[in-house]
Scaffold this motif. Sequence first.
Motif, mmCIF file in Angstrom:
data_model
loop_
_atom_site.group_PDB
_atom_site.id
_atom_site.type_symbol
_atom_site.label_atom_id
_atom_site.label_comp_id
_atom_site.label_asym_id
_atom_site.label_seq_id
_atom_site.Cartn_x
_atom_site.Cartn_y
_atom_site.Cartn_z
ATOM 1 N N VAL A 36 56.916 51.105 -5.873
ATOM 2 C CA VAL A 36 57.490 50.238 -6.903
ATOM 3 C C VAL A 36 57.963 51.059 -8.101
ATOM 4 O O VAL A 36 58.903 50.675 -8.803
ATOM 5 N N GLY A 37 57.350 52.209 -8.325
ATOM 6 C CA GLY A 37 57.721 53.042 -9.467
ATOM 7 C C GLY A 37 59.053 53.733 -9.312
ATOM 8 O O GLY A 37 59.723 54.034 -10.317
ATOM 9 N N VAL A 75 65.859 42.089 -4.980
ATOM 10 C CA VAL A 75 64.491 42.028 -4.450
ATOM 11 C C VAL A 75 63.874 43.411 -4.294
ATOM 12 O O VAL A 75 62.651 43.556 -4.229
ATOM 13 N N LEU A 76 64.692 44.446 -4.262
ATOM 14 C CA LEU A 76 64.157 45.797 -4.110
ATOM 15 C C LEU A 76 63.377 46.261 -5.338
ATOM 16 O O LEU A 76 62.684 47.271 -5.287
ATOM 17 N N CYS A 77 63.481 45.529 -6.439
ATOM 18 C CA CYS A 77 62.707 45.911 -7.631
ATOM 19 C C CYS A 77 61.223 45.670 -7.437
ATOM 20 O O CYS A 77 60.398 46.174 -8.222
ATOM 21 N N TYR A 87 67.440 52.992 -7.071
ATOM 22 C CA TYR A 87 68.450 52.416 -6.180
ATOM 23 C C TYR A 87 68.709 50.917 -6.376
ATOM 24 O O TYR A 87 69.567 50.358 -5.691
ATOM 25 N N VAL A 88 68.031 50.228 -7.281
ATOM 26 C CA VAL A 88 68.169 48.772 -7.376
ATOM 27 C C VAL A 88 69.578 48.353 -7.794
ATOM 28 O O VAL A 88 70.225 47.532 -7.125
ATOM 29 N N PHE A 89 70.085 48.903 -8.887
ATOM 30 C CA PHE A 89 71.395 48.456 -9.387
ATOM 31 C C PHE A 89 72.523 48.814 -8.431
ATOM 32 O O PHE A 89 73.452 48.023 -8.223
ATOM 33 N N GLN A 90 72.488 50.001 -7.845
ATOM 34 C CA GLN A 90 73.569 50.383 -6.949
ATOM 35 C C GLN A 90 73.528 49.583 -5.649
ATOM 36 O O GLN A 90 74.573 49.329 -5.038
ATOM 37 N N ALA A 96 62.204 43.438 5.130
ATOM 38 C CA ALA A 96 60.809 43.795 5.385
ATOM 39 C C ALA A 96 59.924 43.494 4.178
ATOM 40 O O ALA A 96 58.801 42.991 4.321
ATOM 41 N N VAL A 97 60.433 43.783 2.976
ATOM 42 C CA VAL A 97 59.641 43.603 1.759
ATOM 43 C C VAL A 97 59.288 42.146 1.521
ATOM 44 O O VAL A 97 58.129 41.768 1.361
ATOM 45 N N VAL A 98 60.303 41.302 1.497
ATOM 46 C CA VAL A 98 60.076 39.916 1.114
ATOM 47 C C VAL A 98 59.444 39.107 2.241
ATOM 48 O O VAL A 98 58.739 38.123 1.987
#
Length: 809
Positions: free
Chosen positions: A65-66, A298-300, A71-74, A446-448
Motif C-alpha cells: 500500500v505504501g 482502486v489500486l490506492c 502507479y495510481v494516477f497513471q 484481484a485486490v477488490v
Amino acid sequence: MEEGLGTGSVNGHGKGNFWSLDQNMDKPLGLEANRVHSMQYRKVLPLGIILRLAYQSLGVVYGDVGTSPLYVFQTTFPDGVTDGRDILGALSLIIYTITIITLVKYMFIVLRANDDGEGGTFALYSLLCRYCNISALPNKHPTDEELTTFVVNCGSIKKSWLQKKLESSNVLQRILFIVVLSGTCMVIGDGVLTPAISVLSAVHGIKAASSHLNDNAVTIISLVTLVLLFSVQRFGTARVGVMFAPIFLLWFISIAVIGVYNIIKYDKAIFKAFSPLQIIHFFRRNGRAGWIHLGGIVLCITGTEALFADLGHFTFQSIQIAFTGLVYPCLLLAYIGQAAFLFRNLESVGDAFYSSIPHTLYWPMFALSTVAAVTASQAIISATFSIVKQSVALGWFPRVKIVHTSNQVPGQIYIPEINWMLMVLCLVVTAGFRNTNQIGNAYGIAVVAVMLVTTVLLTVVMIIVWHKPILVALAFLMVFGTIESIYVSSALYKVSQGGWVPLVIAVAMGSITYVWHYGTLKRFEHEIQNKVPMGWLLGLGPSLGLVRVPGIGLVYTDLVHGVPPIFSHFITNLPAIHSTVVFVNLKYLPVNTVPQEERFLIRRIGPKVYSMYRCAARYGYRDVHKKDDRFEQLLIESLITFIKFEALQGSSAHESLAASYTPDEESVSSMQQPTGAMNSPALPGVLNLQGDKLDTSTLEGSSTIYNPALLNPSQEISSIHSGDVQIPNSQGADTTSRDETAFILKGKDAGVVYLLGNSVVKARTNSSFVKKLIINYAYSFLRRICRESHVTLNIPHESLLQVGMVYNV
C-alpha cells in the motif's frame, strides 16, 4: 476388507459379539481420555515490544500500500487527462477510498475479527467452523471443544437463524467453502501481480531519466530485481522486516515531505478534494468514463487485505499504531502533493510520481523507490505463505515444506515451493505484459475481489460469532459491499485488457485445491467404511496372534476409532508386531493453535496386557511439525503420565480434581474380558485431568497437596531413556504401574518404529468419467509431486515402515 469382518454370533440386540466388544473396549476418544487443561491466557505484550513490532511491520505489511503512489494516477488516466477538475475528483476518490476501506473497515473492524491473533480469510472461516460445527473432514469430536483455545462465546445466547441454517444445510456449507476458496486463490493471485507491478513501476523511472533505454532494458532490469527479491525470502519475515523497515520509514517520510513541497509550490486549493461533492462532480462530468476510471483508483488500497492476512506475523495493536501514526498521513500527503503538481501539469499524468519529484532529489528518490518497490511485495508474499500453510493444515492444499523462520513468533514461516512458484509466475507476467497499465488492470480485480470476500465472511461472523443485530450486519454489508461491488464491476470491465490474469490464476489454484480436498475426503471415507472393529483385533488375544517384538510401534491413522485398513493388512502379511502399539491420529482443528499441554489425548485400548493405546495429536492451523519439536519424546512422556494417573485413580477411593471416574463409564471395568485375557487386570475407569490439585488424603494420610508435576510431564521426565528416568514411585502408584512404565521405557530403548500407509487411491470401475479423471489422474498427479507425508512429519527415515495398499473409492 469391510467393517463386517469377524462379526461372530449375534447377541440379543441383533448385533455381533465383536460389535459389542468393540463398543466396550475401544470407545472413541472422549471424556474418558486423558485431558490436561492449561490455563491459556492471551499474553499482554509490553508497549516497547508493540512499538518494535509496529516498526518491523513497516517493512513487511505496508510495502504494497505504501508504494501505490508509484502507479495510481497513471493507471487511472492511461489515455491522459484534459480537465484539471478530473484530477481533483480522482484525488477525492482516493482520499475517501483509503479512509473508508483501509482505515475504517480494516483498522477498526476487520482486524478485530481475528482468530486469537491470526488473520485472513481462513481465520474467519475457522471461527465459523467452531460456531457452526463445520469441519473440512467429518472427524469432529466433542472433546475438540474442551480445548482452551477452542473459544465459543455463546453463553446463554440462542443460536441465530443463520447459524441454524448453516449447520443444517450442506448447500450453504458448500457455498461458504467456495467463497473462502475464491478469496484464498485471489490472494495467491495478488502474490503474483504485486511484485510485477511494483518493481516495473519503480524501474520505469530509469527510462524517464535516460531516453536511450527502451522497454526491453527496463523489463530485463525488472526481472533481475524480482529474482533477487524472491531469493531473500528464505531468511524469514523477521530478518526481512528488520532489513526493510528502515527503508520504508525513510520512504514514507520522503513521499510526505515531497507531497508537502508540491502542495506549497503548486496549488494549495487542492484541499478542495476533501469535499465529497468533488466525487459527485467527477461522475457527472465523465459518466461511464468515470466508472471505468475506478479500475485505476482502486489500486490506492492495494495491499490492504495483506494487513489482515499478515496479522499472525505481528499484533493487532502494532499494525494499528503503524498505520494511523505514520502510513495513513504520509500516503494522503503523497497523493495530495501529486495531485497539486498534476493540476498545473496535466501532460505529466503518465509519469506522475517521478515528474513531481524535485530535480535535485530525483536520483536519490529513484534509488529509494526502486528498493521500496522491491520490498513492497514482502507483504503479499508473507500473506501467501500464511494462507497456503492454513490450507495445508485443513487438508485443502497438497503437502509442502513449511519452514519456521522465527523461534519467538510462530506465524513467521517460509514455504520454498510456493516462493519459487510465485517467482516463476511473476517473471512470466512481467515479461509478457511489460506494461504497468495492463498489469494494473489485472491487479485491480484481484485486490477488490478479496476485499469483497472478506466483507461477506465478516457479515456472517457478525451475526453468528459477535451476535450483532441483523440490521447492524446488513448495514455493514450494504455500505462496504456496495462500494467494493462498484469497484469490482469497473475492474471486470478490463478483463480483455489484462484482467483475465488473476481469473486464470484463481481458477488454476482453485482447481488444485478442490481436487486435493475431494481426493482427501474420499480417502478418509474409504478408511471409515473399511475399518476393522477393535473387538476383532482384541479377540486374537494379548499376543494378537503374532510375535510381539520389543519396541514401540506408532501406527498413524486418520481414524479415531477402529483399526485402520493398513494395520490389518500389515499384521495379516507380517506375523510380528511391537510389544507396545499406539494408534496415532494427527488431527488439525479449526483453532489457530493447540497448547502443548493439551496436544495429546490418550486412552488405553483393551486390558493392560495388550499394551495398546490410542493417541490423538491435535494441532491448530498455525501449528506445524518441526524437526526440533520432540514429538516422539513428548508422546511417550504423555503416555507414561497417563499410566501414572491411571494407577492413582485406581488406588484412590475418592473423586478428585485431577483424576476421577465418569459415572457412565464405570461399568467398563467389570465387562467380560476377551479370550486370552481372563487373568489380566480389569480395564481401568475413566480418566479426567482437569486441575492440578489431587486429593491424596487416602494415599499419604495428609490433606490436599499441590503437585504441578502431575500436569506437566516434561518437568518430571526430562529424558525418556530407562537408564536415567526415575520411574514414578508414590504410594498411589502401585507395582503394576511401575512395571508398566518400565516396560514402556524399555520398549523406547529397543526402538520406535513409525508405521505409515503408502496408499494408491483409484476410482472404482463403475465410477463416472469425471470422478475417474479427478481421482486417477489429477489427484494421483498431485500426490506424486507433493511432499511425502513422512517428510512433512519429520519422521526419521531409518525408523519408517510404510505399508502399501490400494484404495478403491
